[in-house]
Write an enzyme that holds these catalytic residues in place. Structure first.
Site, PDB file in Angstrom:
ATOM      1  N   LYS A   1     -52.087  56.478  33.362  1.00  0.00           N
ATOM      2  CA  LYS A   1     -51.629  57.302  32.237  1.00  0.00           C
ATOM      3  C   LYS A   1     -50.589  58.332  32.692  1.00  0.00           C
ATOM      4  O   LYS A   1     -49.554  58.493  32.059  1.00  0.00           O
ATOM      5  CB  LYS A   1     -52.818  58.054  31.594  1.00  0.00           C
TER       6      LYS A   1
ATOM      7  N   ARG B   1     -60.566  63.020  24.631  1.00  0.00           N
ATOM      8  CA  ARG B   1     -61.463  62.256  25.490  1.00  0.00           C
ATOM      9  C   ARG B   1     -62.838  62.078  24.864  1.00  0.00           C
ATOM     10  O   ARG B   1     -63.706  61.467  25.482  1.00  0.00           O
ATOM     11  CB  ARG B   1     -61.630  62.995  26.800  1.00  0.00           C
TER      12      ARG B   1
ATOM     13  N   ARG C   1     -54.331  57.184  45.591  1.00  0.00           N
ATOM     14  CA  ARG C   1     -53.693  58.408  45.097  1.00  0.00           C
ATOM     15  C   ARG C   1     -54.017  59.587  46.032  1.00  0.00           C
ATOM     16  O   ARG C   1     -53.147  60.388  46.349  1.00  0.00           O
ATOM     17  CB  ARG C   1     -54.168  58.709  43.663  1.00  0.00           C
TER      18      ARG C   1
ATOM     19  N   ARG D   1     -56.731  65.933  45.018  1.00  0.00           N
ATOM     20  CA  ARG D   1     -57.695  66.285  43.977  1.00  0.00           C
ATOM     21  C   ARG D   1     -59.115  66.108  44.493  1.00  0.00           C
ATOM     22  O   ARG D   1     -59.447  65.088  45.075  1.00  0.00           O
ATOM     23  CB  ARG D   1     -57.487  65.381  42.756  1.00  0.00           C
TER      24      ARG D   1
ATOM     25  N   ARG E   1     -66.907  59.809  36.822  1.00  0.00           N
ATOM     26  CA  ARG E   1     -65.774  59.884  35.883  1.00  0.00           C
ATOM     27  C   ARG E   1     -65.705  58.612  35.036  1.00  0.00           C
ATOM     28  O   ARG E   1     -65.430  58.670  33.842  1.00  0.00           O
ATOM     29  CB  ARG E   1     -64.461  60.084  36.655  1.00  0.00           C
TER      30      ARG E   1
HETATM   31  P1  AMP Z   1     -57.712  64.055  34.573  1.00  0.00           P
HETATM   32  O1  AMP Z   1     -56.655  64.709  35.393  1.00  0.00           O
HETATM   33  O2  AMP Z   1     -57.234  63.674  33.199  1.00  0.00           O
HETATM   34  O3  AMP Z   1     -58.361  62.898  35.288  1.00  0.00           O
HETATM   35  O4  AMP Z   1     -58.850  65.139  34.352  1.00  0.00           O
HETATM   36  C1  AMP Z   1     -59.561  65.694  35.433  1.00  0.00           C
HETATM   37  C2  AMP Z   1     -60.834  66.344  34.948  1.00  0.00           C
HETATM   38  O5  AMP Z   1     -60.504  67.403  34.039  1.00  0.00           O
HETATM   39  C3  AMP Z   1     -61.761  65.446  34.154  1.00  0.00           C
HETATM   40  O6  AMP Z   1     -62.614  64.687  34.994  1.00  0.00           O
HETATM   41  C4  AMP Z   1     -62.538  66.469  33.338  1.00  0.00           C
HETATM   42  O7  AMP Z   1     -63.492  67.153  34.114  1.00  0.00           O
HETATM   43  C5  AMP Z   1     -61.447  67.454  32.983  1.00  0.00           C
HETATM   44  N1  AMP Z   1     -60.751  67.075  31.725  1.00  0.00           N
HETATM   45  C6  AMP Z   1     -59.449  66.721  31.593  1.00  0.00           C
HETATM   46  N2  AMP Z   1     -59.149  66.462  30.324  1.00  0.00           N
HETATM   47  C7  AMP Z   1     -60.296  66.639  29.624  1.00  0.00           C
HETATM   48  C8  AMP Z   1     -60.644  66.499  28.257  1.00  0.00           C
HETATM   49  N3  AMP Z   1     -59.746  66.098  27.335  1.00  0.00           N
HETATM   50  N4  AMP Z   1     -61.923  66.776  27.900  1.00  0.00           N
HETATM   51  C9  AMP Z   1     -62.830  67.176  28.805  1.00  0.00           C
HETATM   52  N5  AMP Z   1     -62.584  67.307  30.110  1.00  0.00           N
HETATM   53  C10 AMP Z   1     -61.317  67.050  30.526  1.00  0.00           C
END
Ligand code: AMP
Length: 199
Positions: free
Chosen positions: A13, A88, A127, A139, A150
């Site tokens: 994404k 999400r 990554r 990360r 996740r």
């Molecule tokens: P990402 O970078 O999109 O993989 O997000 C990393 C982490 O941020 C996720 O595993 C969640 O803990 C949190 N997170 C990101 N976006 C959301 C969302 N829309 N709703 C809830 N938690 C989020």
């Protein structure tokens, strides 16, 4: 153009969002990036989100909805935006719809990057390795243990959005297992098809 990129962690994404930014000049709204910035800056939101993120779970809907509601009112969002990692949950999907409706706006399309789960953990590990090699911060949640959580969160809370957007006639799937350029071409083609871009 206002679009959503849907798919599990590691689906690509973020990569595709960046390409859309370059091509269409609209911003990428990544709630993950915004939350990581909040953590790095030690804000109140960051303090509340940190442990949840480190565990691979989802931050509360209220927190992320508030972040996005504020962000979409910034001037650079006037011509549209790419939602990456948001919504999400079904509650977030309802929230963004209401947010947009209040501004007389709506989503144009939700693009699902369809991927094979078995490939994802390898992408996440890569990554992390790439970031390390480039001297960038790695990360904390990009490791196989947290990745499992996740992915579970994705199936439990996010995958229902596929049906949600399908029912609204907004869902479009692309083969996320194809190489990066091929995925980009599929996305370009479907945006042209829906007359969201004129070329
Ligand atoms: P990402 O970078 O999109 O993989 O997000 C990393 C982490 O941020 C996720 O595993 C969640 O803990 C949190 N997170 C990101 N976006 C959301 C969302 N829309 N709703 C809830 N938690 C989020």
């Amino acid at each position: 153009m206002r679009l959503i990129l849907l798919g599990p962690p590691g689906a690509g994404k973020g990569t595709q969002a960046q390409r859309l930014v370059e091509k269409h000049g609209i911003p990428q709204l990544s709630t993950g990036d915004m939350l990581r910035a909040a953590v790095a800056n030690g804000t109140e939101v960051g303090k509340r989100a940190k442990a949840v993120m480190d565990a691979g779970e989802l931050v509360s809907d209220d927190i992320v909805n508030a972040i996005v509601a504020e962000r979409i009112d910034q001037p650079d969002c006037a011509n549209g935006f790419i939602l990456d990692g948001y919504p999400r949950t079904l509650a977030q999907a309802d929230a963004v719809e209401a947010m947009l409706a209040r501004r007389s706006l709506r989503l144009d399309v939700a693009i699902e990057l369809v991927v094979d789960d078995k490939a994802l953990v390898g992408r996440i590990v890569k990554r992390a390795e790439d970031a390390k090699a480039a001297g960038q911060p790695v990360r904390k949640d990009d490791n196989p243990e947290v990745f499992d959580e996740r992915l579970r969160e994705y199936y439990k809370k996010t995958a229902p959005l596929i049906g949600y957007y399908y029912a609204k006639g907004l869902l479009k799937g692309v083969d996320g297992m194809a190489d990066i350029d091929a995925v980009t071409r599929q996305i370009d083609a479907l945006l042209e098809d829906r007359a969201l871009v004129t070329q």
